[in-house]
Design a protein around this motif. Structure first.
Motif, PDB file in Angstrom:
ATOM      1  N   VAL A  64       0.841  -1.201   0.000  1.00 28.53           N
ATOM      2  CA  VAL A  64       0.000   0.000   0.000  1.00 28.53           C
ATOM      3  C   VAL A  64       0.873   1.247   0.000  1.00 28.53           C
ATOM      4  O   VAL A  64       0.717   2.139  -0.843  1.00 28.53           O
ATOM      5  CB  VAL A  64      -0.971   0.003   1.212  1.00 28.53           C
ATOM      6  N   VAL A  65       1.811   1.305   0.935  1.00 27.35           N
ATOM      7  CA  VAL A  65       2.712   2.452   1.003  1.00 27.35           C
ATOM      8  C   VAL A  65       3.598   2.495  -0.235  1.00 27.35           C
ATOM      9  O   VAL A  65       3.841   3.566  -0.801  1.00 27.35           O
ATOM     10  CB  VAL A  65       3.573   2.404   2.288  1.00 27.35           C
ATOM     11  N   GLY A  66       4.064   1.338  -0.693  1.00 29.29           N
ATOM     12  CA  GLY A  66       4.901   1.283  -1.892  1.00 29.29           C
ATOM     13  C   GLY A  66       4.182   1.796  -3.124  1.00 29.29           C
ATOM     14  O   GLY A  66       4.749   2.538  -3.922  1.00 29.29           O
ATOM     15  N   GLY A  67       2.929   1.419  -3.294  1.00 26.83           N
ATOM     16  CA  GLY A  67       2.145   1.898  -4.433  1.00 26.83           C
ATOM     17  C   GLY A  67       1.891   3.393  -4.363  1.00 26.83           C
ATOM     18  O   GLY A  67       2.034   4.109  -5.357  1.00 26.83           O
ATOM     19  N   LEU A  68       1.502   3.887  -3.181  1.00 25.01           N
ATOM     20  CA  LEU A  68       1.273   5.327  -3.009  1.00 25.01           C
ATOM     21  C   LEU A  68       2.556   6.119  -3.239  1.00 25.01           C
ATOM     22  O   LEU A  68       2.551   7.172  -3.882  1.00 25.01           O
ATOM     23  CB  LEU A  68       0.725   5.615  -1.607  1.00 25.01           C
ATOM     24  N   PHE A  69       3.658   5.609  -2.696  1.00 22.10           N
ATOM     25  CA  PHE A  69       4.950   6.275  -2.861  1.00 22.10           C
ATOM     26  C   PHE A  69       5.353   6.321  -4.330  1.00 22.10           C
ATOM     27  O   PHE A  69       5.739   7.375  -4.847  1.00 22.10           O
ATOM     28  CB  PHE A  69       6.024   5.548  -2.034  1.00 22.10           C
ATOM     29  N   SER A  70       5.260   5.190  -5.011  1.00 22.16           N
ATOM     30  CA  SER A  70       5.662   5.132  -6.418  1.00 22.16           C
ATOM     31  C   SER A  70       4.831   6.063  -7.280  1.00 22.16           C
ATOM     32  O   SER A  70       5.365   6.777  -8.130  1.00 22.16           O
ATOM     33  CB  SER A  70       5.548   3.694  -6.942  1.00 22.16           C
ATOM     34  N   GLY A  71       3.528   6.075  -7.065  1.00 18.38           N
ATOM     35  CA  GLY A  71       2.652   6.953  -7.843  1.00 18.38           C
ATOM     36  C   GLY A  71       2.912   8.415  -7.574  1.00 18.38           C
ATOM     37  O   GLY A  71       2.986   9.231  -8.504  1.00 18.38           O
ATOM     38  N   SER A  72       3.069   8.777  -6.303  1.00 22.40           N
ATOM     39  CA  SER A  72       3.314  10.178  -5.985  1.00 22.40           C
ATOM     40  C   SER A  72       4.680  10.634  -6.484  1.00 22.40           C
ATOM     41  O   SER A  72       4.827  11.768  -6.946  1.00 22.40           O
ATOM     42  CB  SER A  72       3.171  10.427  -4.478  1.00 22.40           C
ATOM     43  N   VAL A  99       3.180  -1.843  -5.807  1.00 18.31           N
ATOM     44  CA  VAL A  99       2.366  -2.868  -5.141  1.00 18.31           C
ATOM     45  C   VAL A  99       2.997  -4.253  -5.329  1.00 18.31           C
ATOM     46  O   VAL A  99       3.084  -5.037  -4.379  1.00 18.31           O
ATOM     47  CB  VAL A  99       0.915  -2.844  -5.671  1.00 18.31           C
ATOM     48  N   ILE A 100       3.461  -4.538  -6.531  1.00 17.06           N
ATOM     49  CA  ILE A 100       4.089  -5.847  -6.788  1.00 17.06           C
ATOM     50  C   ILE A 100       5.346  -6.016  -5.945  1.00 17.06           C
ATOM     51  O   ILE A 100       5.555  -7.056  -5.313  1.00 17.06           O
ATOM     52  CB  ILE A 100       4.393  -6.028  -8.296  1.00 17.06           C
ATOM     53  N   TYR A 101       6.191  -4.980  -5.919  1.00 22.68           N
ATOM     54  CA  TYR A 101       7.397  -5.060  -5.083  1.00 22.68           C
ATOM     55  C   TYR A 101       7.028  -5.267  -3.617  1.00 22.68           C
ATOM     56  O   TYR A 101       7.657  -6.050  -2.914  1.00 22.68           O
ATOM     57  CB  TYR A 101       8.255  -3.803  -5.228  1.00 22.68           C
ATOM     58  N   GLY A 102       6.002  -4.563  -3.148  1.00 27.92           N
ATOM     59  CA  GLY A 102       5.573  -4.714  -1.768  1.00 27.92           C
ATOM     60  C   GLY A 102       5.107  -6.122  -1.457  1.00 27.92           C
ATOM     61  O   GLY A 102       5.372  -6.650  -0.371  1.00 27.92           O
ATOM     62  N   CYS A 103       4.409  -6.740  -2.392  1.00 30.45           N
ATOM     63  CA  CYS A 103       3.946  -8.120  -2.202  1.00 30.45           C
ATOM     64  C   CYS A 103       5.116  -9.096  -2.123  1.00 30.45           C
ATOM     65  O   CYS A 103       5.049 -10.098  -1.407  1.00 30.45           O
ATOM     66  CB  CYS A 103       3.000  -8.521  -3.327  1.00 30.45           C
TER      67      CYS A 103
END
Length: 190
Positions: A64-72, A99-103
Motif C-alpha cells: 500500500v505504502v509502496g504503491g502510493l509512494f511510487s505513484g506520488s 504494489v508488486i514489489y511490496g507483495c
C-alpha cells in the motif's frame, strides 16, 4: 488469501506512523535526485535508477505504502522535470509496480532469487506490456513497433537492476539501517 489480505492491511496500518511518512519523504528526495540523472533514448526508452528507492519503500512498508509512494513520486518527478507528455496510465503502472514489489518484499527475507523474480515480473508486466501500451496510446505508435526495443532494454537491464537492488538491500541491512528504520519506538519517530 488471508495472508494476502493481511499483507495489505499491515501495509495500510504503516501509514499511521510519522516515521513512515518521514522515511518515505527522505527516500523520495533520493528518488528525485536519481530521476534527474536518467538517460533518455528518444521518447520511448529511458535508463534510470530511480526505482531503487521505490523498491526499498515497498520492502520496508509494504504494497500500500509502496504503491502510493511510487505513484506520488512519478507525478512529482514529472512536475519537477517534465519529459514528454503526462499520461495518467503511466502513473497507474508505476503504482502497480510498487504494489508488486511490496507483495514480494514486505516482511520477507530478501534473497537474490526473490529479487530476480520480482524484477522480472515488474519488467514483463509493467515495463514491457503496460508501459508500451501506454506509450503506444500516448504517441500514436503501433504497440508492436515499440515492443522489440523496449523488451530488449528491459531484458538487458533485468539482471543489472536486480543485482544493484539486491546489493543495496544487503549493504543497508549489514550496516543496520533497516533495523533502525523498522524499530517502532526509535527516538520518538513513531
Amino acid at each position: 488469501m488471508k495472508k494476502f489480505v493481511t499483507l495489505f492491511t499491515a501495509s495500510y496500518k504503516e501509514l499511521r506512523y510519522v516515521r513512515t511518512i518521514t522515511i518515505a519523504a527522505m527516500f523520495g528526495a533520493i528518488a528525485i535526485i536519481l530521476g534527474m540523472f536518467s538517460i533518455n533514448f528518444g521518447n520511448y526508452i529511458r535508463l534510470s535508477f530511480a526505482s531503487i528507492p521505490n523498491g526499498l519503500i515497498s520492502c520496508l512498508f509494504g504494497p500500500v505504502v509502496g504503491g502510493l509512494f511510487s505513484g506520488s513520486m512519478d507525478v512529482l518527478k514529472y512536475l519537477l522535470k517534465p519529459n514528454g507528455a503526462f499520461f495518467p496510465g503511466l502513473t497507474l503502472v508505476t503504482v502497480l509496480s510498487g504494489v508488486i514489489y511490496g507483495c514480494f518484499y514486505y516482511k520477507k527475507a530478501i534473497t537474490l532469487k526473490r529479487v530476480l523474480i520480482s524484477k522480472l515480473i515488474v519488467m514483463l508486466i509493467c515495463n514491457v506490456v503496460l508501459n508500451t501500451l501506454c506509450l503506444s496510446i500516448l504517441y500514436g505508435k503501433g504497440f508492436m513497433v515499440l515492443l522489440p526495443a523496449r523488451a530488449l532494454k528491459n531484458l538487458v537491464m533485468w539482471p543489472i537492476d536486480s543485482m544493484i537492488f539486491y546489493s543495496m538491500v544487503k549493504a543497508l541491512d549489514s550496516i543496520g539501517v533497516f533495523k533502525i528504520i523498522q524499530k517502532p519506538g526509535t527516538a520518538g519517530l513513531k
